[in-house]
Write a protein that holds these residues in place. Sequence first.
Motif, PDB file in Angstrom:
ATOM      1  N   SER A 187       3.856  35.755  37.067  1.00 58.39           N
ATOM      2  CA  SER A 187       4.898  36.870  36.805  1.00 58.39           C
ATOM      3  C   SER A 187       6.351  36.294  36.667  1.00 58.39           C
ATOM      4  O   SER A 187       7.077  37.030  35.807  1.00 58.39           O
ATOM      5  CB  SER A 187       4.720  37.574  38.103  1.00 58.39           C
ATOM      6  N   LEU A 198       0.081  34.058  41.341  1.00 58.56           N
ATOM      7  CA  LEU A 198       0.644  35.175  40.822  1.00 58.56           C
ATOM      8  C   LEU A 198       2.324  35.140  40.501  1.00 58.56           C
ATOM      9  O   LEU A 198       2.751  35.766  39.717  1.00 58.56           O
ATOM     10  CB  LEU A 198       0.287  36.482  41.740  1.00 58.56           C
ATOM     11  N   SER A 217       2.081  45.482  34.794  1.00 59.87           N
ATOM     12  CA  SER A 217       2.382  44.310  35.478  1.00 59.87           C
ATOM     13  C   SER A 217       3.358  44.632  36.504  1.00 59.87           C
ATOM     14  O   SER A 217       3.279  43.964  37.950  1.00 59.87           O
ATOM     15  CB  SER A 217       3.304  43.430  34.384  1.00 59.87           C
ATOM     16  N   LEU A 244       1.585  47.299  29.232  1.00 56.53           N
ATOM     17  CA  LEU A 244       1.526  46.108  29.785  1.00 56.53           C
ATOM     18  C   LEU A 244       2.674  45.919  30.830  1.00 56.53           C
ATOM     19  O   LEU A 244       2.160  45.338  31.884  1.00 56.53           O
ATOM     20  CB  LEU A 244       1.157  45.190  28.745  1.00 56.53           C
ATOM     21  N   ILE A 245       3.644  45.987  30.443  1.00 55.49           N
ATOM     22  CA  ILE A 245       4.891  45.846  31.503  1.00 55.49           C
ATOM     23  C   ILE A 245       4.825  46.855  32.476  1.00 55.49           C
ATOM     24  O   ILE A 245       4.966  46.492  33.825  1.00 55.49           O
ATOM     25  CB  ILE A 245       6.061  46.247  30.740  1.00 55.49           C
ATOM     26  N   SER A 249       9.717  38.292  41.581  1.00 61.86           N
ATOM     27  CA  SER A 249       8.885  37.102  41.467  1.00 61.86           C
ATOM     28  C   SER A 249       9.525  35.941  42.224  1.00 61.86           C
ATOM     29  O   SER A 249       8.459  35.036  42.916  1.00 61.86           O
ATOM     30  CB  SER A 249       8.764  36.762  39.836  1.00 61.86           C
ATOM     31  N   MET A 308       2.606  44.271  40.720  1.00 61.72           N
ATOM     32  CA  MET A 308       3.328  43.180  41.439  1.00 61.72           C
ATOM     33  C   MET A 308       3.980  43.922  42.614  1.00 61.72           C
ATOM     34  O   MET A 308       3.927  43.407  43.649  1.00 61.72           O
ATOM     35  CB  MET A 308       4.535  42.480  40.654  1.00 61.72           C
ATOM     36  N   TRP A 328       6.041  35.774  32.617  1.00 61.76           N
ATOM     37  CA  TRP A 328       5.930  36.842  32.218  1.00 61.76           C
ATOM     38  C   TRP A 328       7.558  37.523  32.222  1.00 61.76           C
ATOM     39  O   TRP A 328       7.942  37.966  31.048  1.00 61.76           O
ATOM     40  CB  TRP A 328       4.860  37.516  32.780  1.00 61.76           C
TER      41      TRP A 328
END
Length: 153
Positions: free
Chosen positions: A21, A17, A135, A131-132, A83, A139, A24
Amino acid sequence: MTETASRARAPWHLWALALVSLIWFAGGANDYLQTKLGNREYLAMAAEGSGVSLEIMDGYVASFPLWATIAWALGVWGAVGGSLLLVLRSRFAVHAFIASLAGLAVTTAWTYASEASAPFVNTFQIVFSVLIWLSVIGMAYYSSRMTKAGVLR
Protein backbone atom coordinates in the motif's frame (compact mmCIF):
# COMPACT_ATOMS: atom_id res chain seq x y z
CA MET A 1 2.35 -6.04 31.59
CA THR A 2 4.08 -3.68 29.15
CA GLU A 3 2.45 -2.29 26.04
CA THR A 4 4.66 -4.49 23.85
CA ALA A 5 3.70 -7.59 25.80
CA SER A 6 -0.03 -6.84 25.51
CA ARG A 7 0.13 -6.19 21.77
CA ALA A 8 -0.81 -9.11 19.53
CA ARG A 9 1.93 -10.33 17.26
CA ALA A 10 1.88 -8.75 13.79
CA PRO A 11 0.93 -11.28 11.11
CA TRP A 12 3.03 -11.49 7.94
CA HIS A 13 0.22 -9.94 5.89
CA LEU A 14 0.42 -6.71 7.91
CA TRP A 15 3.95 -6.12 6.64
CA ALA A 16 3.10 -7.22 3.10
CA LEU A 17 0.02 -5.01 2.86
CA ALA A 18 1.74 -2.06 4.53
CA LEU A 19 4.60 -2.22 2.04
CA VAL A 20 2.41 -2.77 -1.03
CA SER A 21 0.00 0.00 0.00
CA LEU A 22 2.87 2.39 0.70
CA ILE A 23 4.30 1.78 -2.77
CA TRP A 24 0.85 2.03 -4.41
CA PHE A 25 -0.16 5.23 -2.62
CA ALA A 26 3.33 6.73 -3.14
CA GLY A 27 2.44 6.78 -6.83
CA GLY A 28 -0.46 9.11 -6.04
CA ALA A 29 1.80 11.22 -3.84
CA ASN A 30 4.29 11.51 -6.68
CA ASP A 31 1.51 12.56 -9.06
CA TYR A 32 0.35 15.19 -6.58
CA LEU A 33 3.86 16.57 -6.02
CA GLN A 34 4.84 16.60 -9.70
CA THR A 35 1.60 18.36 -10.59
CA LYS A 36 1.73 20.92 -7.79
CA LEU A 37 5.41 21.64 -8.48
CA GLY A 38 4.55 22.18 -12.15
CA ASN A 39 7.01 19.62 -13.50
CA ARG A 40 6.62 20.25 -17.24
CA GLU A 41 8.17 16.94 -18.30
CA TYR A 42 5.86 15.01 -15.99
CA LEU A 43 2.80 16.97 -17.12
CA ALA A 44 3.76 16.44 -20.78
CA MET A 45 3.98 12.66 -20.18
CA ALA A 46 0.63 12.72 -18.36
CA ALA A 47 -0.92 14.72 -21.20
CA GLU A 48 0.42 12.30 -23.80
CA GLY A 49 -0.81 9.33 -21.78
CA SER A 50 -4.25 10.92 -21.61
CA GLY A 51 -4.26 11.70 -25.33
CA VAL A 52 -4.47 15.47 -24.84
CA SER A 53 -2.15 18.39 -25.47
CA LEU A 54 0.02 19.92 -22.78
CA GLU A 55 -2.11 23.07 -23.06
CA ILE A 56 -5.25 21.12 -22.17
CA MET A 57 -3.38 19.48 -19.27
CA ASP A 58 -2.24 22.92 -18.07
CA GLY A 59 -5.80 24.22 -18.25
CA TYR A 60 -7.07 21.25 -16.30
CA VAL A 61 -4.46 21.66 -13.56
CA ALA A 62 -5.13 25.42 -13.39
CA SER A 63 -8.88 24.80 -13.08
CA PHE A 64 -8.58 23.06 -9.72
CA PRO A 65 -10.24 25.24 -7.08
CA LEU A 66 -8.49 25.47 -3.72
CA TRP A 67 -11.01 23.19 -2.01
CA ALA A 68 -10.46 20.47 -4.64
CA THR A 69 -6.69 20.76 -4.21
CA ILE A 70 -7.09 20.43 -0.43
CA ALA A 71 -9.33 17.37 -0.90
CA TRP A 72 -6.80 15.85 -3.32
CA ALA A 73 -4.01 16.41 -0.78
CA LEU A 74 -6.12 14.85 1.99
CA GLY A 75 -6.86 11.82 -0.19
CA VAL A 76 -3.26 11.30 -1.24
CA TRP A 77 -1.45 12.06 2.00
CA GLY A 78 -4.08 10.33 4.15
CA ALA A 79 -3.42 7.09 2.26
CA VAL A 80 0.36 7.47 2.48
CA GLY A 81 0.04 8.33 6.18
CA GLY A 82 -2.23 5.35 6.78
CA SER A 83 0.32 3.05 5.16
CA LEU A 84 3.13 4.50 7.27
CA LEU A 85 1.00 4.18 10.40
CA LEU A 86 0.45 0.51 9.56
CA VAL A 87 4.22 0.04 9.47
CA LEU A 88 4.35 1.70 12.90
CA ARG A 89 1.46 -0.53 14.02
CA SER A 90 -0.59 2.48 15.06
CA ARG A 91 -4.36 2.26 15.47
CA PHE A 92 -4.52 5.72 13.90
CA ALA A 93 -3.94 4.10 10.50
CA VAL A 94 -7.69 3.60 10.17
CA HIS A 95 -8.28 7.30 10.84
CA ALA A 96 -5.78 8.26 8.16
CA PHE A 97 -7.47 5.96 5.64
CA ILE A 98 -10.89 7.38 6.55
CA ALA A 99 -9.52 10.90 6.01
CA SER A 100 -8.19 9.68 2.67
CA LEU A 101 -11.67 8.40 1.77
CA ALA A 102 -13.17 11.80 2.57
CA GLY A 103 -10.63 13.53 0.32
CA LEU A 104 -11.13 10.92 -2.38
CA ALA A 105 -14.91 11.40 -2.29
CA VAL A 106 -14.63 15.14 -2.83
CA THR A 107 -11.94 14.79 -5.49
CA THR A 108 -13.89 12.12 -7.36
CA ALA A 109 -17.07 14.21 -7.28
CA TRP A 110 -15.21 17.25 -8.59
CA THR A 111 -13.43 15.25 -11.27
CA TYR A 112 -16.61 13.79 -12.71
CA ALA A 113 -18.64 16.99 -12.34
CA SER A 114 -16.09 19.46 -13.71
CA GLU A 115 -16.20 20.37 -17.39
CA ALA A 116 -12.41 20.75 -17.29
CA SER A 117 -12.14 17.02 -16.54
CA ALA A 118 -14.13 15.93 -19.60
CA PRO A 119 -11.10 15.16 -21.80
CA PHE A 120 -9.73 12.89 -19.08
CA VAL A 121 -12.83 10.84 -18.29
CA ASN A 122 -12.51 7.58 -20.19
CA THR A 123 -12.69 3.88 -19.48
CA PHE A 124 -9.13 3.76 -18.15
CA GLN A 125 -9.80 6.69 -15.78
CA ILE A 126 -12.98 5.08 -14.48
CA VAL A 127 -11.29 1.70 -13.90
CA PHE A 128 -8.32 3.41 -12.24
CA SER A 129 -10.67 5.40 -9.99
CA VAL A 130 -12.43 2.20 -8.96
CA LEU A 131 -9.06 0.60 -8.14
CA ILE A 132 -8.13 3.58 -5.98
CA TRP A 133 -11.47 3.46 -4.16
CA LEU A 134 -11.18 -0.28 -3.56
CA SER A 135 -7.61 0.14 -2.31
CA VAL A 136 -8.45 2.84 0.22
CA ILE A 137 -11.65 1.13 1.39
CA GLY A 138 -9.78 -2.15 1.70
CA MET A 139 -6.96 -0.60 3.71
CA ALA A 140 -9.41 1.22 6.00
CA TYR A 141 -11.24 -2.07 6.60
CA TYR A 142 -7.99 -3.97 7.13
CA SER A 143 -6.70 -1.34 9.58
CA SER A 144 -9.96 -1.51 11.50
CA ARG A 145 -9.74 -5.31 11.72
CA MET A 146 -6.11 -5.19 12.86
CA THR A 147 -7.02 -2.62 15.52
CA LYS A 148 -9.86 -4.81 16.81
CA ALA A 149 -7.50 -7.79 16.84
CA GLY A 150 -5.06 -5.86 19.04
CA VAL A 151 -2.31 -5.79 16.41
CA LEU A 152 -2.46 -2.00 16.06
CA ARG A 153 -2.22 0.10 19.22
